[in-house]
Scaffold this motif. Structure first.
Motif, PDB file in Angstrom:
ATOM      1  N   UNK A  87       0.861  -1.191   0.000  1.00  0.00           N
ATOM      2  CA  UNK A  87       0.000   0.000   0.000  1.00  0.00           C
ATOM      3  C   UNK A  87       0.887   1.228   0.000  1.00  0.00           C
ATOM      4  N   UNK A  88       0.458   2.212  -0.758  1.00  0.00           N
ATOM      5  CA  UNK A  88       1.195   3.470  -0.847  1.00  0.00           C
ATOM      6  C   UNK A  88       0.358   4.623  -0.324  1.00  0.00           C
ATOM      7  N   UNK A  89       1.034   5.566   0.294  1.00  0.00           N
ATOM      8  CA  UNK A  89       0.379   6.811   0.707  1.00  0.00           C
ATOM      9  C   UNK A  89       0.747   7.872  -0.334  1.00  0.00           C
ATOM     10  N   UNK A  90      -0.284   8.517  -0.883  1.00  0.00           N
ATOM     11  CA  UNK A  90      -0.014   9.520  -1.926  1.00  0.00           C
ATOM     12  C   UNK A  90       0.413  10.835  -1.282  1.00  0.00           C
ATOM     13  N   UNK A  91       1.590  10.810  -0.720  1.00  0.00           N
ATOM     14  CA  UNK A  91       2.108  11.988  -0.016  1.00  0.00           C
ATOM     15  C   UNK A  91       2.269  13.171  -0.964  1.00  0.00           C
ATOM     16  N   UNK A  92       2.564  12.863  -2.219  1.00  0.00           N
ATOM     17  CA  UNK A  92       2.835  13.965  -3.163  1.00  0.00           C
ATOM     18  C   UNK A  92       1.609  14.859  -3.360  1.00  0.00           C
ATOM     19  N   UNK A  93       0.421  14.331  -3.047  1.00  0.00           N
ATOM     20  CA  UNK A  93      -0.793  15.171  -3.128  1.00  0.00           C
ATOM     21  C   UNK A  93      -0.700  16.378  -2.185  1.00  0.00           C
ATOM     22  N   UNK A  94       0.167  16.286  -1.168  1.00  0.00           N
ATOM     23  CA  UNK A  94       0.201  17.323  -0.124  1.00  0.00           C
ATOM     24  C   UNK A  94       1.434  18.216  -0.200  1.00  0.00           C
ATOM     25  N   UNK A  95       2.182  18.024  -1.270  1.00  0.00           N
ATOM     26  CA  UNK A  95       3.412  18.799  -1.422  1.00  0.00           C
ATOM     27  C   UNK A  95       3.146  20.307  -1.338  1.00  0.00           C
ATOM     28  N   UNK A  96       2.198  20.752  -2.146  1.00  0.00           N
ATOM     29  CA  UNK A  96       1.937  22.181  -2.187  1.00  0.00           C
ATOM     30  C   UNK A  96       1.417  22.690  -0.840  1.00  0.00           C
ATOM     31  N   UNK A  97       0.510  21.901  -0.252  1.00  0.00           N
ATOM     32  CA  UNK A  97      -0.033  22.337   1.056  1.00  0.00           C
ATOM     33  C   UNK A  97       1.061  22.432   2.112  1.00  0.00           C
ATOM     34  N   UNK A  98       2.037  21.528   2.032  1.00  0.00           N
ATOM     35  CA  UNK A  98       3.144  21.598   2.991  1.00  0.00           C
ATOM     36  C   UNK A  98       3.967  22.861   2.767  1.00  0.00           C
ATOM     37  N   UNK A  99       4.243  23.140   1.500  1.00  0.00           N
ATOM     38  CA  UNK A  99       5.036  24.345   1.207  1.00  0.00           C
ATOM     39  C   UNK A  99       4.283  25.598   1.662  1.00  0.00           C
ATOM     40  N   UNK A 100       2.955  25.569   1.486  1.00  0.00           N
ATOM     41  CA  UNK A 100       2.150  26.705   1.964  1.00  0.00           C
ATOM     42  C   UNK A 100       2.244  26.826   3.482  1.00  0.00           C
ATOM     43  N   UNK A 101       2.221  25.667   4.135  1.00  0.00           N
ATOM     44  CA  UNK A 101       2.314  25.666   5.600  1.00  0.00           C
ATOM     45  C   UNK A 101       3.630  26.305   6.056  1.00  0.00           C
ATOM     46  N   UNK A 102       4.731  25.904   5.433  1.00  0.00           N
ATOM     47  CA  UNK A 102       6.032  26.462   5.851  1.00  0.00           C
ATOM     48  C   UNK A 102       6.094  27.973   5.574  1.00  0.00           C
ATOM     49  N   UNK A 103       5.385  28.388   4.519  1.00  0.00           N
ATOM     50  CA  UNK A 103       5.391  29.820   4.197  1.00  0.00           C
ATOM     51  C   UNK A 103       4.502  30.600   5.178  1.00  0.00           C
ATOM     52  N   UNK A 104       3.304  30.062   5.439  1.00  0.00           N
ATOM     53  CA  UNK A 104       2.351  30.804   6.270  1.00  0.00           C
ATOM     54  C   UNK A 104       2.625  30.678   7.762  1.00  0.00           C
ATOM     55  N   UNK A 105       3.202  29.532   8.160  1.00  0.00           N
ATOM     56  CA  UNK A 105       3.464  29.334   9.601  1.00  0.00           C
ATOM     57  C   UNK A 105       4.900  28.861   9.772  1.00  0.00           C
ATOM     58  N   UNK A 106       5.831  29.750   9.480  1.00  0.00           N
ATOM     59  CA  UNK A 106       7.235  29.308   9.530  1.00  0.00           C
ATOM     60  C   UNK A 106       7.621  28.745  10.905  1.00  0.00           C
ATOM     61  N   UNK A 107       6.920  29.188  11.943  1.00  0.00           N
ATOM     62  CA  UNK A 107       7.268  28.709  13.295  1.00  0.00           C
ATOM     63  C   UNK A 107       6.965  27.221  13.487  1.00  0.00           C
ATOM     64  N   UNK A 108       6.271  26.622  12.514  1.00  0.00           N
ATOM     65  CA  UNK A 108       5.982  25.185  12.600  1.00  0.00           C
ATOM     66  C   UNK A 108       7.280  24.386  12.690  1.00  0.00           C
ATOM     67  N   UNK A 109       8.301  24.808  11.967  1.00  0.00           N
ATOM     68  CA  UNK A 109       9.605  24.124  11.994  1.00  0.00           C
ATOM     69  C   UNK A 109      10.585  24.957  12.817  1.00  0.00           C
ATOM     70  N   UNK A 110      11.089  24.377  13.891  1.00  0.00           N
ATOM     71  CA  UNK A 110      12.031  25.071  14.763  1.00  0.00           C
ATOM     72  C   UNK A 110      13.286  24.229  14.942  1.00  0.00           C
ATOM     73  N   UNK A 111      14.461  24.748  15.170  1.00  0.00           N
ATOM     74  CA  UNK A 111      14.751  26.173  15.087  1.00  0.00           C
ATOM     75  C   UNK A 111      14.699  26.638  13.634  1.00  0.00           C
ATOM     76  N   UNK A 112      14.701  27.939  13.505  1.00  0.00           N
ATOM     77  CA  UNK A 112      14.561  28.559  12.189  1.00  0.00           C
ATOM     78  C   UNK A 112      15.587  28.023  11.195  1.00  0.00           C
ATOM     79  N   UNK A 113      16.766  27.704  11.711  1.00  0.00           N
ATOM     80  CA  UNK A 113      17.850  27.236  10.833  1.00  0.00           C
ATOM     81  C   UNK A 113      17.486  25.955  10.085  1.00  0.00           C
ATOM     82  N   UNK A 114      16.445  25.262  10.495  1.00  0.00           N
ATOM     83  CA  UNK A 114      16.057  24.012   9.814  1.00  0.00           C
ATOM     84  C   UNK A 114      15.001  24.240   8.726  1.00  0.00           C
TER      85      UNK A 114
END
Ligand code: MSP
Length: 536
Positions: free
Chosen positions: A162-189
């Motif tokens: 079974x495969x998970x179609x992770x690629x369907x969420x690529x854009x949404x993830x990139x939007x998340x990092x753009x709109x909520x940069x604090x999601x990934x800490x520390x900033x250097x990552x």
């Protein structure tokens, strides 16, 4: 939803080995942050646990000559739980991924992802690294080997999964990092994650054939396949707070406020995990916010890696330090202090007992322990065993011709402390308390040198009362500032000041921060040794 809540997690640990100082680091950092929030009377849930459906554990059981896998898992999970208990880790829950509550939640989650149309079957041929529990693409490899586990042969896997179609969420993830940069800490990552998602994040196999892999949760509705360990493991953060078993509890605690992880597993937490939730949320209302968006964890914070005396922690080098051994040799609060102070949180660092002992002697013994001992002993001696009678407000003023800024300086330290707790930078909090200008421990020690209360008393008892009151009150405030990191030391200081730590705590942090919490005339209890001499 109660906005004032704090749900913090550690990774769940593989049970192929017992805890070492690296795993203790994540757990101690989470414990200190949980305590900091509890001290602020914010409802807190601190989760840790064990990752049990892993091939690594299966291998370790075989190596240990144990045929009964469940018996092996039970005994190892107990080792982890007992270690944390003995070290005084204040977890609220310990989840094991072999528990029924976890399986129920994983099943619900899988079905939701399936319903969202993100699971399909495909044939796969790829190499798998059991060390990482991860499929590797050719670009992940170095000379055909896993760079992290070069001595482990890769497994060739060719089967229908079974495969998970992770690629369907690529854009949404990139939007998340753009709109909520604090999601990934520390900033250097943040760049690292973004470029990983842009270039390498793809659909992934989330099951293995049961006949080839005898551990793992069966795929709902298809016993011939078992769920990929990371897909099941990440869901622990939800199943522990009731996903699949208790909707009300889930609504209370989810989303997680902070996932603390090591830098090696940040991709799973910052890319795969939110993608999984985005998918499941499309079909499961419990995972949706009021506006219909997916309820994602608020922040993932990746800390760095430890070496031991400059070398990678490894079984073959036999250099893994057992935290229980450390606790026998040093007061454990000192180990906590060292780990959280020595390394800027997020960066790599080295663990050396030489550095630990240096800090023990200088930061703790000389600067904190001596200050508390001297100030309490002098007050007891000159003022009849009591907190000196003086004008509390006047004692809060900064003192002319000294470095001391008084109550205002301490208030400044508190406001910095709040920011550092919010940013999970306990190293900076400790640095402030020890080293900043104005009202830090360094300033307090200087104030003793500058005013020399032991001489001053003969000339000017009233001024001595003011100085000693100010120093006692500062010690009280330092105790509460460092309480999340050194709870036993803090309690010891508070008791010597003649107060009951539990009664004080119940008053709430705003009270504890106020100048004048120490009442003149309170009987002092000198003598408790905060940092005993180390036996070599
Ligand atoms: N089971 C997975 C996590 C699943 S979470 C859904 C796992 N387990 S682990 O036992 O291998 O590692 C757990 C944590 O310990 C990781 O955060 C890892 O970074 C941390 N550490 C392991 N060795 C370490 C050091 N030498 N230094 C600092 N942290 C280290 O990964």
């Amino acid at each position: 939803m109660d906005k004032r809540k704090f749900y913090i997690t550690t990774p769940i640990y593989y049970v192929n080995d017992k805890p070492h100082v690296g795993s203790a680091y994540t757990t101690i950092a989470a414990d200190a942050l949980a305590r900091a929030h509890r001290l602020r009377q914010i409802p807190t849930y601190f989760l840790t646990g064990t990752d049990e459906n892993s091939q690594k554990n299966l291998e370790a059981a075989a190596k240990a000559g144990v045929d009964d896998l469940q018996a092996y898992l039970d005994s190892m999970a107990e080792v982890w739980k007992r270690t944390w208990r003995e070290l005084g880790i204040s977890f609220d829950d310990f989840i094991r991924t072999t528990e029924e509550r976890h399986h129920r939640g994983v099943e619900r989650f899988w079905r939701a992802v399936e319903k969202s149309g993100d699971i399909n079957k495909a044939t796969y041929e790829r190499e798998y690294c059991v060390g990482c529990e991860e499929f590797k693409t050719p670009t992940d490899l170095l000379d055909g080997k896993c760079p992290l586990h070069p001595n482990r042969p890769l497994e060739k896997v060719s089967e229908e999964n079974y495969f998970f179609r992770a690629s369907n969420y690529k854009q949404q993830l990139l939007d998340l990092y753009r709109d909520k940069p604090e999601f990934v800490q520390p900033q250097s990552r943040q760049n690292e994650i973004r470029s990983y998602v842009e270039s390498a994040f793809d659909d992934l196999s989330i099951s293995r054939e049961s006949k080839k892999l005898s551990c793992g949760i069966p795929v709902p509705g298809d016993d011939s396949q078992r769920i990929y360990v990371w897909f099941d493991a990440l869901i622990n953060y939800m199943t522990a707070v009731g996903y699949g078993t208790d909707d009300e509890m889930f609504r209370k605690w989810w989303p997680a406020s902070l996932h603390l992880v090591g830098k090696d597993i940040i991709k799973f937490h910052c890319a795969l995990w939110p993608a999984m939730i985005m998918s499941a949320a499309k079909s499961d209302g419990l995972l949706q916010a009021e506006d219909g968006s997916a309820l994602l964890p608020e922040r993932v914070y990746a800390h760095g890696f430890f070496t031991i005396d400059g070398q990678k922690i490894s079984k073959s080098l036999g250099n893994a330090v057992d935290p229980l051994d450390l606790a026998k040799k040093y007061p454990f609060d000192a180990v906590r202090y060292f780990l959280l102070r020595e390394i800027p949180f997020g960066e790599d660092g080295d663990f050396s007992t030489k550095r630990l002992e240096e800090r023990y002697a200088s930061d703790l013994g000389n600067r904190l322990g001596n200050l508390v001992n001297r100030v309490i002993a002098m007050s007891a001696k000159y003022f009849d065993g009591k907190v000196p009678q003086t004008d509390v407000e006047a004692a809060g003023e900064g003192m002319d011709d000294t470095v001391w800024d008084g109550a205002e300086g301490l208030a400044g330290l508190w406001s910095e402390a709040e920011k550092h707790i919010e940013a999970a930078r306990l190293d900076l909090l400790l640095d402030q308390v020890w080293n900043s200008d104005g009202a830090s421990l360094t300033a307090a020690n200087k104030l003793v040198e500058q005013t020399q209360p032991f001489k001053l008393f003969k000339e000017d008892p009233e001024k001595t009362a003011i100085v000693l009151y100010a120093l006692l009150e500062a010690c009280r405030q330092y105790a509460w500032m460092v309480e999340p990191i050194m709870p036993n030391v803090a309690n010891g200081i508070i008791r010597q000041l003649g107060q009951d730590p539990d009664v004080e705590k119940a008053k709430g942090i705003e009270e504890l921060k106020k100048w004048g919490g120490l009442v003149p005339g309170t009987e002092l209890h000198p003598g408790e040794v905060l940092f005993p001499r180390l036996i070599s």
